[in-house]
Write an enzyme that holds these catalytic residues in place. Structure first.
Site: not given
Ligand code: BMP
Length: 208
Positions: A169, A59-60
């Site tokens: 989420q 996420k630069v």
């Molecule tokens: P998880 O399925 O455990 O919620 O992980 C989601 C991944 O996607 C995490 O690495 C998070 O940093 C990344 N991510 C996100 O959840 N939402 C965004 O909008 C952008 C992301 O990179």
């Protein structure tokens, strides 16, 4: 062709390699970000690159010169893609794409978490535009808001949409794909499962 990208946000190198080797054949790519790199070092990118495409989720969000240095380093370690922010502006996105040469650049637009409504949502369309005009390979857009994913798809042109937010989420894999995502990004629902391979297969069966 798999539409599943694993977000390998585990802190332990051995566990990361174990999960990667069990799931790689079912995945389009493995996304590696700060949690794993800070604990296992950048070498983990090279090691996992032998099993799968690796997208560095750094996420630069920096000035063009620093962005170039980060992109160059991710490439040196064998990443096939890198994720950059676009709120920093067009010149930084352009620098990432110029430096990437052969490596895919994915641009964050509206994020999947509730806080994205504070600033990002209001500017998401503009961020998509910048990504498209500068020639990004794809964008990141939220599986948690399929109605927004649909709007973003309309203006994304031929860019790929990678969509996180499925599972932990609350987003649903099939709904995200139907709303226009090309790939879904899933972390916790796979790496926290007692059988990560089976968890990946289950998600894939929902979208086939
Ligand atoms: P998880 O399925 O455990 O919620 O992980 C989601 C991944 O996607 C995490 O690495 C998070 O940093 C990344 N991510 C996100 O959840 N939402 C965004 O909008 C952008 C992301 O990179």
């Amino acid at each position: 062709m798999s539409r599943l990208i694993l977000a390998l946000d585990v802190l332990d190198k051995k566990k990361a390699l174990e999960i990667a080797s069990k799931t790689a054949e079912h995945l389009h790519a493995i996304k590696i970000g700060w949690p794993l790199v800070m604990n296992a070092g950048m070498e983990i990118v090279s090691e996992i690159s032998e099993l799968s495409r690796v997208i560095c989720d750094f996420k630069v969000a920096d000035i063009p010169n620093t962005t170039r240095l980060i992109v160059k380093t991710a490439k040196k370690y064998g990443a096939s893609g890198i994720i950059v922010h676009s709120f920093v502006g067009r010149d930084s996105v352009r620098a990432a794409i110029e430096e990437a040469q052969g490596m895919d650049v994915f641009v964050v637009t509206e994020m999947s978490h509730p806080g994205a409504l504070d600033f990002m949502q209001k500017n998401a369309e503009k961020m998509v535009e910048i990504a498209r005009e500068e020639g990004a390979r794809g964008i990141i857009a939220p599986a948690t808001r399929p109605e927004r994913l649909r709007e973003i798809r309309k203006i994304a042109g031929d860019m790929l949409i990678l969509s996180p937010g499925v599972g932990a989420q609350g987003g649903k894999a099939r709904i995200a794909i139907e709303a226009g995502a090309d790939y879904i990004i899933v972390g916790r629902s796979i790496y926290n499962a007692s059988d990560p391979e089976n968890a990946a297969l289950k998600i894939l069966s929902e979208i086939e």
